[in-house]
Design a protein around this motif. Structure first.
Motif, PDB file in Angstrom:
ATOM      1  N   SER A  29      -6.518  16.921  29.563  1.00 11.77           N
ATOM      2  CA  SER A  29      -5.087  17.199  29.737  1.00 11.77           C
ATOM      3  C   SER A  29      -4.549  16.433  30.928  1.00 11.77           C
ATOM      4  O   SER A  29      -5.211  16.295  31.950  1.00 11.77           O
TER       5      SER A  29
ATOM      6  N   GLU B 130       2.179  22.191  37.039  1.00  9.48           N
ATOM      7  CA  GLU B 130       2.006  22.959  38.265  1.00  9.48           C
ATOM      8  C   GLU B 130       3.196  22.682  39.171  1.00  9.48           C
ATOM      9  O   GLU B 130       3.848  21.647  39.053  1.00  9.48           O
TER      10      GLU B 130
ATOM     11  N   THR C 143      -1.754  16.209  33.975  1.00  8.86           N
ATOM     12  CA  THR C 143      -1.149  17.206  34.854  1.00  8.86           C
ATOM     13  C   THR C 143       0.147  16.664  35.422  1.00  8.86           C
ATOM     14  O   THR C 143       0.186  15.564  35.977  1.00  8.86           O
TER      15      THR C 143
ATOM     16  N   ASP D 175      -0.650  13.260  37.131  1.00 13.46           N
ATOM     17  CA  ASP D 175      -2.053  13.106  37.534  1.00 13.46           C
ATOM     18  C   ASP D 175      -2.177  12.671  38.995  1.00 13.46           C
ATOM     19  O   ASP D 175      -2.981  11.813  39.339  1.00 13.46           O
TER      20      ASP D 175
ATOM     21  N   VAL E 101      -0.535  19.930  31.446  1.00  7.32           N
ATOM     22  CA  VAL E 101      -0.561  21.085  32.333  1.00  7.32           C
ATOM     23  C   VAL E 101       0.543  20.900  33.368  1.00  7.32           C
ATOM     24  O   VAL E 101       0.723  19.798  33.889  1.00  7.32           O
TER      25      VAL E 101
ATOM     26  N   THR F 169       3.026  17.596  38.152  1.00  6.00           N
ATOM     27  CA  THR F 169       3.293  18.431  39.317  1.00  6.00           C
ATOM     28  C   THR F 169       4.750  18.261  39.721  1.00  6.00           C
ATOM     29  O   THR F 169       5.209  17.133  39.927  1.00  6.00           O
TER      30      THR F 169
END
Length: 82
Positions: A4, A37, A6, A61, A35, A8
């Motif tokens: 996955s 965050e 990521t 990432d 994902v 942010t």
């Protein structure tokens, strides 16, 4: 097996541009399986020093993808490797 990606979102409470960015990120992440965050610059002095003039900042990432406004097509392309 695919790992996955990521995304942010670096922002702070009460930031309307952060809210706008979150909406785009959540939509694109749901489509791509990324994902999501969030990091709050008011709780992290290092992030504050680095990004306070740019929030919201979006990392993919761990690498800075964009700041202030999130382009949905550009984020989707980054997450899908196109």
């Amino acid at each position: 097996m695919t790992t996955s990606r990521t995304v942010t979102l670096i922002g702070k409470p009460g930031c309307h541009l952060c809210d706008d960015a979150r909406t785009v990120i959540e939509k694109v992440a749901a489509e791509t399986g990324a994902v999501v965050e969030e990091r709050d610059i008011t709780r992290d002095p290092e992030l504050y020093d680095r990004y306070w003039e740019q929030i919201p900042v979006v990392l993919v990432d761990g690498e800075q993808h964009t700041f202030w406004r999130v382009d949905e097509r550009r984020l989707r392309a980054a997450l899908s490797g196109r």
